[in-house]
Design a protein around this motif. Structure first.
Motif, PDB file in Angstrom:
ATOM      1  N   PHE A 283     -29.353 -79.743 -19.105  1.00  0.00           N
ATOM      2  CA  PHE A 283     -28.221 -80.475 -18.555  1.00  0.00           C
ATOM      3  C   PHE A 283     -27.598 -79.789 -17.340  1.00  0.00           C
ATOM      4  N   ALA A 284     -27.788 -78.470 -17.215  1.00  0.00           N
ATOM      5  CA  ALA A 284     -27.120 -77.731 -16.148  1.00  0.00           C
ATOM      6  C   ALA A 284     -27.980 -77.531 -14.909  1.00  0.00           C
ATOM      7  N   ALA A 285     -29.306 -77.531 -15.066  1.00  0.00           N
ATOM      8  CA  ALA A 285     -30.193 -77.161 -13.951  1.00  0.00           C
ATOM      9  C   ALA A 285     -30.678 -78.344 -13.144  1.00  0.00           C
ATOM     10  N   GLY A 286     -30.330 -79.559 -13.531  1.00  0.00           N
ATOM     11  CA  GLY A 286     -30.799 -80.733 -12.804  1.00  0.00           C
ATOM     12  C   GLY A 286     -30.072 -80.909 -11.485  1.00  0.00           C
ATOM     13  N   VAL A 287     -30.655 -80.450 -10.421  1.00  0.00           N
ATOM     14  CA  VAL A 287     -30.047 -80.543  -9.095  1.00  0.00           C
ATOM     15  C   VAL A 287     -31.057 -81.134  -8.124  1.00  0.00           C
ATOM     16  N   HIS A 374     -24.784 -76.533  -5.073  1.00  0.00           N
ATOM     17  CA  HIS A 374     -25.211 -75.354  -4.327  1.00  0.00           C
ATOM     18  C   HIS A 374     -25.342 -74.147  -5.252  1.00  0.00           C
ATOM     19  N   VAL A 375     -24.441 -74.057  -6.225  1.00  0.00           N
ATOM     20  CA  VAL A 375     -24.511 -72.970  -7.211  1.00  0.00           C
ATOM     21  C   VAL A 375     -25.847 -73.023  -7.948  1.00  0.00           C
ATOM     22  N   LYS A 376     -26.241 -74.208  -8.379  1.00  0.00           N
ATOM     23  CA  LYS A 376     -27.488 -74.345  -9.136  1.00  0.00           C
ATOM     24  C   LYS A 376     -28.680 -73.895  -8.303  1.00  0.00           C
ATOM     25  N   VAL A 377     -28.707 -74.308  -7.026  1.00  0.00           N
ATOM     26  CA  VAL A 377     -29.813 -73.893  -6.150  1.00  0.00           C
ATOM     27  C   VAL A 377     -29.796 -72.379  -5.977  1.00  0.00           C
ATOM     28  N   GLY A 378     -28.613 -71.811  -5.761  1.00  0.00           N
ATOM     29  CA  GLY A 378     -28.510 -70.374  -5.567  1.00  0.00           C
ATOM     30  C   GLY A 378     -28.935 -69.590  -6.798  1.00  0.00           C
ATOM     31  N   VAL A 379     -28.499 -70.030  -7.976  1.00  0.00           N
ATOM     32  CA  VAL A 379     -28.854 -69.344  -9.219  1.00  0.00           C
ATOM     33  C   VAL A 379     -30.358 -69.444  -9.470  1.00  0.00           C
ATOM     34  N   LEU A 380     -30.915 -70.634  -9.287  1.00  0.00           N
ATOM     35  CA  LEU A 380     -32.349 -70.810  -9.512  1.00  0.00           C
ATOM     36  C   LEU A 380     -33.167 -69.965  -8.536  1.00  0.00           C
ATOM     37  N   ALA A 381     -32.778 -69.991  -7.257  1.00  0.00           N
ATOM     38  CA  ALA A 381     -33.517 -69.235  -6.242  1.00  0.00           C
ATOM     39  C   ALA A 381     -33.379 -67.733  -6.476  1.00  0.00           C
ATOM     40  N   GLY A 382     -32.152 -67.254  -6.708  1.00  0.00           N
ATOM     41  CA  GLY A 382     -31.938 -65.825  -6.921  1.00  0.00           C
ATOM     42  C   GLY A 382     -32.644 -65.316  -8.166  1.00  0.00           C
ATOM     43  N   SER A 383     -32.591 -66.087  -9.248  1.00  0.00           N
ATOM     44  CA  SER A 383     -33.242 -65.677 -10.492  1.00  0.00           C
ATOM     45  C   SER A 383     -34.756 -65.651 -10.329  1.00  0.00           C
TER      46      SER A 383
END
Length: 417
Positions: A283-287, A374-383
């Motif tokens: 539910f949280a990562a769908g961007v 933008h947070v989701k993209v940043g978290v996914l990319a950084g992780s």
């Protein structure tokens, strides 16, 4: 420093790693499914699913499914985290100040430096600065899953260090959420929450395991904390802290066996890692990566950059510098046979921030907002970057330790002359 650890602790961490490997895989699967669906022609169906409202309106619990996942399911995750935290400080290696100083210092370094880097990159933007805590969290399930997959021959001390760092990191994240991401506080529900919490504490201290008694008390605590304005996941931590770790003398003493915390952890960890966290990730990562302004504009946003730099650079600098300072100004030394390359690999793993980072992003900017995307993209990319770099470093170190292990086995197999 980074020594092997007690025999009981090594065995327990090995068991956790085996569970977290499966949980980490399910977490990634849930996130990938959300990403694919959110960027498919059926993305509207995904958004509609997250916005379905269920729950009793009379109790102000008519919440969207995405909110239930963040406030409800993650309470299970934080309950297990609370159990783990208490076990570490009561019966784990953290009960010894000599063993605790390094991972605690590393955890604080891994929180402070990413927060500072995010703040520097977002100076002048008051709204963006609300997300300063996003890159400070380390995802236990994800990081341990990566370590379990690639670290077949790595020393047990590294696994102990990572788990302990992540546990302390969770405690810091919980404190940050409670202190800095509570918009409005209703005192009466918060005070009333103490009643079921105290009853729950008395019951578990008396070794009561009956779900029909404990579950309603836990649910009442969660509802009242949620109603107070404090994020409801804090209730999960408080309930976890209430559970005894070792048996009392009246129950036979510690030598008679573990306390109720191990029983609950055995029961609830599979629910947390196998269901609660993967569903939250879904539910949280769908961007939509082609959101407003496209992927290029999203990556150029200061919030996205701050998160990526905080996770990839800040975590490494913070963990390494804190570890070096502890060695420089105390008598602590790296365990014989370990290298600073091993510490670098763990510091990179600490940059995998997923579950709590996404939660803090929602609290900071509001679920579904442009900044939250933008947070989701940043978290996914950084992780992802942190996981790839950590894998590259630790695979090299794993080969080194595997060769040493093979040489030792050949030496033991040689007949005496």
């Amino acid at each position: 420093m980074l020594a092997r650890g007690s025999r009981v602790e090594v065995g327990r961490i090995g068991e956790i790693l085996r569970k977290e490997t499966v949980g980490g895989g399910l977490l990634v699967l849930g996130a990938l499914l959300a990403l694919v669906w959110a960027n498919s022609p059926w993305s509207d169906a995904y958004i509609s699913l997250t916005q379905i409202t269920v729950g009793p309106a009379a109790l102000h619990l008519d919440l969207e499914l995405a909110t239930w996942a963040a406030d409800g399911l993650l309470a299970i995750f934080f309950f297990v985290a609370g159990l783990e935290l208490k076990r570490e400080f009561v019966a784990g290696d953290l009960r010894s100040p000599a063993r605790a100083v390094l991972p605690v210092a590393a955890a604080f370094g891994g929180v402070i430096v990413p927060a500072l880097l995010f703040t520097v990159l977002n100076t002048g933007d008051g709204e963006a600065l609300q997300g300063w805590a996003i890159p400070t969290a380390t995802d236990i399930a994800f990081a341990l899953a990566v370590l379990a997959i690639i670290g077949t021959h790595l020393p047990a001390g590294l696994r102990t260090f990572l788990l302990t760092l992540a546990v302390v990191d969770d405690l810091i994240a919980i404190t940050i959420i409670a202190l800095f991401y509570t918009d409005s506080l209703s005192t009466l529900p918060l005070v009333l929450a103490l009643i079921p919490l105290c009853l729950f504490t008395v019951a578990v201290q008396r070794r009561v395991r009956s779900w029909w008694l404990l579950l309603p008390l836990a649910a009442a605590t969660w509802v009242l904390v949620h109603e107070s304005g404090v994020h409801a996941t804090v209730a999960g931590v408080l309930l976890g802290f209430a559970v005894p770790v070792v048996r009392s003398r009246a129950a036979g003493g510690p030598e008679a066996g573990p306390g109720l915390a191990e029983h609950f952890e055995h029961r609830f960890r599979p629910i947390s890692t196998g269901f609660a966290v993967p569903v939250f990730a879904f539910f949280a990562a769908g961007v939509s990566v082609a959101g407003a302004g496209g992927l290029g504009a999203t990556l150029a946003d200061s919030v996205t950059l701050g998160i990526v730099v905080g996770l990839v650079v800040g975590k490494v600098v913070g963990v390494l510098s804190a570890t070096w300072l502890v060695q420089r100004f105390t008598r602590a030394e790296l365990d014989e046979g370990l290298s600073w390359w091993d510490v670098l690999g763990l510091a990179l793993l600490a940059g995998i921030g997923f579950t709590v980072s996404l939660l803090v992003g929602e609290l900071a900017f509001g679920a579904g907002t442009e900044r939250d995307e933008h947070v989701k993209v940043g978290v996914l990319a950084g992780s992802l970057i942190s996981a790839i770099l950590a894998t590259a470093v630790l695979r090299v170190r794993n080969r080194v330790y595997r060769r040493l292990c093979d040489q030792e086995q050949r030496w033991l197999a040689e007949p005496e002359t």
